[in-house]
Design a protein around this motif. Structure first.
Motif, PDB file in Angstrom:
ATOM      1  N   HIS A 187       3.121  -0.026  17.283  1.00  0.00           N
ATOM      2  CA  HIS A 187       4.056  -0.132  17.369  1.00  0.00           C
ATOM      3  C   HIS A 187       4.713   0.654  18.793  1.00  0.00           C
ATOM      4  O   HIS A 187       3.802   1.317  19.420  1.00  0.00           O
ATOM      5  CB  HIS A 187       4.730   0.560  16.229  1.00  0.00           C
ATOM      6  CG  HIS A 187       4.793   1.973  16.024  1.00  0.00           C
ATOM      7  ND1 HIS A 187       5.413   2.945  16.657  1.00  0.00           N
ATOM      8  CD2 HIS A 187       3.384   2.644  15.486  1.00  0.00           C
ATOM      9  CE1 HIS A 187       4.867   4.211  16.342  1.00  0.00           C
ATOM     10  NE2 HIS A 187       3.517   4.064  15.681  1.00  0.00           N
ATOM     11  N   MET A 219      -0.759   1.477  12.485  1.00  0.00           N
ATOM     12  CA  MET A 219       0.250   0.367  13.220  1.00  0.00           C
ATOM     13  C   MET A 219       0.276   0.399  14.712  1.00  0.00           C
ATOM     14  O   MET A 219       0.085   1.488  15.214  1.00  0.00           O
ATOM     15  CB  MET A 219       1.439   0.762  12.763  1.00  0.00           C
ATOM     16  CG  MET A 219       1.624   0.108  11.137  1.00  0.00           C
ATOM     17  SD  MET A 219       3.551   0.512  10.588  1.00  0.00           S
ATOM     18  CE  MET A 219       4.237  -0.065  11.621  1.00  0.00           C
ATOM     19  N   PHE A 277       3.426   7.104   5.321  1.00  0.00           N
ATOM     20  CA  PHE A 277       4.171   6.736   6.584  1.00  0.00           C
ATOM     21  C   PHE A 277       3.402   7.478   7.867  1.00  0.00           C
ATOM     22  O   PHE A 277       3.129   6.751   8.886  1.00  0.00           O
ATOM     23  CB  PHE A 277       5.418   7.460   6.232  1.00  0.00           C
ATOM     24  CG  PHE A 277       6.468   6.331   5.677  1.00  0.00           C
ATOM     25  CD1 PHE A 277       7.297   5.725   6.524  1.00  0.00           C
ATOM     26  CD2 PHE A 277       6.280   6.150   4.328  1.00  0.00           C
ATOM     27  CE1 PHE A 277       8.147   4.891   5.849  1.00  0.00           C
ATOM     28  CE2 PHE A 277       7.299   5.299   4.086  1.00  0.00           C
ATOM     29  CZ  PHE A 277       8.124   4.698   4.671  1.00  0.00           C
ATOM     30  N   THR A 278       2.698   8.623   7.619  1.00  0.00           N
ATOM     31  CA  THR A 278       2.117   9.343   8.558  1.00  0.00           C
ATOM     32  C   THR A 278       0.732   8.306   9.019  1.00  0.00           C
ATOM     33  O   THR A 278       0.705   8.192  10.228  1.00  0.00           O
ATOM     34  CB  THR A 278       1.465  10.657   8.368  1.00  0.00           C
ATOM     35  OG1 THR A 278       2.759  11.491   7.917  1.00  0.00           O
ATOM     36  CG2 THR A 278       0.859  11.291   9.323  1.00  0.00           C
ATOM     37  N   PHE A 302       7.028  -2.825  10.124  1.00  0.00           N
ATOM     38  CA  PHE A 302       7.068  -2.174   8.731  1.00  0.00           C
ATOM     39  C   PHE A 302       8.438  -2.575   8.258  1.00  0.00           C
ATOM     40  O   PHE A 302       9.488  -2.329   8.634  1.00  0.00           O
ATOM     41  CB  PHE A 302       7.205  -0.731   8.968  1.00  0.00           C
ATOM     42  CG  PHE A 302       7.195   0.059   7.738  1.00  0.00           C
ATOM     43  CD1 PHE A 302       6.063   0.291   6.938  1.00  0.00           C
ATOM     44  CD2 PHE A 302       8.410   0.328   7.470  1.00  0.00           C
ATOM     45  CE1 PHE A 302       6.175   0.938   5.611  1.00  0.00           C
ATOM     46  CE2 PHE A 302       8.343   0.965   5.930  1.00  0.00           C
ATOM     47  CZ  PHE A 302       7.167   1.426   5.170  1.00  0.00           C
ATOM     48  N   ALA A 347       7.789  10.044  15.766  1.00  0.00           N
ATOM     49  CA  ALA A 347       6.861   9.037  16.580  1.00  0.00           C
ATOM     50  C   ALA A 347       7.625   8.850  17.767  1.00  0.00           C
ATOM     51  O   ALA A 347       7.166   7.974  18.625  1.00  0.00           O
ATOM     52  CB  ALA A 347       6.698   7.798  15.618  1.00  0.00           C
ATOM     53  N   TYR A 362      10.962   7.548  18.279  1.00  0.00           N
ATOM     54  CA  TYR A 362      11.793   6.579  18.447  1.00  0.00           C
ATOM     55  C   TYR A 362      13.369   7.033  18.751  1.00  0.00           C
ATOM     56  O   TYR A 362      14.177   6.426  19.275  1.00  0.00           O
ATOM     57  CB  TYR A 362      12.011   5.837  16.940  1.00  0.00           C
ATOM     58  CG  TYR A 362      10.870   4.623  16.870  1.00  0.00           C
ATOM     59  CD1 TYR A 362      11.061   3.469  17.072  1.00  0.00           C
ATOM     60  CD2 TYR A 362       9.737   4.980  16.429  1.00  0.00           C
ATOM     61  CE1 TYR A 362      10.256   2.398  16.932  1.00  0.00           C
ATOM     62  CE2 TYR A 362       8.763   4.281  16.317  1.00  0.00           C
ATOM     63  CZ  TYR A 362       8.833   2.879  16.641  1.00  0.00           C
ATOM     64  OH  TYR A 362       7.828   2.030  16.425  1.00  0.00           O
ATOM     65  N   THR A 420       9.802  10.093  10.118  1.00  0.00           N
ATOM     66  CA  THR A 420       8.482   9.512  10.873  1.00  0.00           C
ATOM     67  C   THR A 420       8.941   9.024  12.080  1.00  0.00           C
ATOM     68  O   THR A 420       8.135   9.019  13.169  1.00  0.00           O
ATOM     69  CB  THR A 420       7.874   8.387   9.815  1.00  0.00           C
ATOM     70  OG1 THR A 420       7.642   8.846   8.557  1.00  0.00           O
ATOM     71  CG2 THR A 420       6.523   7.774  10.534  1.00  0.00           C
ATOM     72  N   LEU A 421      10.069   8.124  12.083  1.00  0.00           N
ATOM     73  CA  LEU A 421      10.405   7.594  13.344  1.00  0.00           C
ATOM     74  C   LEU A 421      10.648   8.450  14.498  1.00  0.00           C
ATOM     75  O   LEU A 421      10.422   8.372  15.514  1.00  0.00           O
ATOM     76  CB  LEU A 421      11.717   6.594  13.292  1.00  0.00           C
ATOM     77  CG  LEU A 421      11.619   5.385  12.285  1.00  0.00           C
ATOM     78  CD1 LEU A 421      12.730   4.739  12.004  1.00  0.00           C
ATOM     79  CD2 LEU A 421      10.427   4.437  12.988  1.00  0.00           C
ATOM     80  N   TYR A 476       2.174   5.000  10.867  1.00  0.00           N
ATOM     81  CA  TYR A 476       2.585   5.076  12.043  1.00  0.00           C
ATOM     82  C   TYR A 476       1.871   5.925  13.237  1.00  0.00           C
ATOM     83  O   TYR A 476       2.338   5.675  14.373  1.00  0.00           O
ATOM     84  CB  TYR A 476       4.052   5.746  12.042  1.00  0.00           C
ATOM     85  CG  TYR A 476       5.201   4.923  11.780  1.00  0.00           C
ATOM     86  CD1 TYR A 476       6.017   4.261  12.556  1.00  0.00           C
ATOM     87  CD2 TYR A 476       5.568   4.698  10.518  1.00  0.00           C
ATOM     88  CE1 TYR A 476       6.753   3.253  12.383  1.00  0.00           C
ATOM     89  CE2 TYR A 476       6.402   3.488  10.050  1.00  0.00           C
ATOM     90  CZ  TYR A 476       7.118   2.848  11.098  1.00  0.00           C
ATOM     91  OH  TYR A 476       7.972   2.044  11.028  1.00  0.00           O
ATOM     92  N   GLU A 516       3.227  -6.227  18.312  1.00  0.00           N
ATOM     93  CA  GLU A 516       3.410  -4.893  17.465  1.00  0.00           C
ATOM     94  C   GLU A 516       3.310  -5.321  15.892  1.00  0.00           C
ATOM     95  O   GLU A 516       3.942  -6.401  15.513  1.00  0.00           O
ATOM     96  CB  GLU A 516       4.895  -4.242  17.722  1.00  0.00           C
ATOM     97  CG  GLU A 516       4.847  -3.859  19.001  1.00  0.00           C
ATOM     98  CD  GLU A 516       6.333  -3.304  19.329  1.00  0.00           C
ATOM     99  OE1 GLU A 516       6.645  -2.182  18.472  1.00  0.00           O
ATOM    100  OE2 GLU A 516       7.053  -3.784  20.073  1.00  0.00           O
TER     101      GLU A 516
END
Length: 130
Positions: free
Chosen positions: A47, A45, A37-38, A61, A79, A81, A75-76, A41, A58
């Motif tokens: 995004h 990716m 995931f790290t 996932f 990042a 979100y 993760t979100l 993201y 974009e």
């Protein structure tokens, strides 16, 4: 930006705190997927934390394993979100961050294909090819 290793370490801390905080959940899968995931993201990716359902220009996932929601949420949050403080609401009543990310309130969430598989692919745009 911090190094990927530092981000992954913080995400692992978040996972342990989230699962411990609600005394419920599956930390193993999330901890094991943290590096993936790290990398996705924070390096691979394209995004936008100003999430829209259109996802123009974009990468998208798709998560079909709801048991690893802690790594997804952390993760979100890391990042950008949503606020990292919201992670403390994991699996709490009325939280957007439930054990399986299947609600329309879940941040940056397109669909939960596993849920739709049980309903014979009805209304799932990502599973319509099956």
């Amino acid at each position: 930006m911090p190094a990927l290793k530092d981000i992954a370490t913080q995400i692992r801390r978040d996972i342990v705190r989230m699962v411990h905080g609600c005394a419920s959940g599956h930390p193993g899968g999330s901890l094991g997927c943290t590096d993936y995931f790290t990398a996705l993201y924070f390096k691979v990716m394209q995004h936008n934390p100003k999430f829209t359902m259109e996802a123009r220009n974009e990468d998208v996932f798709i998560l079909s394993n709801g048991h690893i929601s802690p790594v997804f949420y952390s993760t979100l949050a890391r990042a950008g979100y949503f606020d990292v403080k919201e992670l403390a609401t994991f699996r709490k009543i009325d939280s957007r961050l439930q054990g399986h990310p299947a609600t329309p309130r879940t941040p940056a969430w397109y669909s939960h294909c596993q849920r739709f598989i049980r309903t014979r692919y009805e209304r799932c745009p990502w599973c319509s090819f099956i």
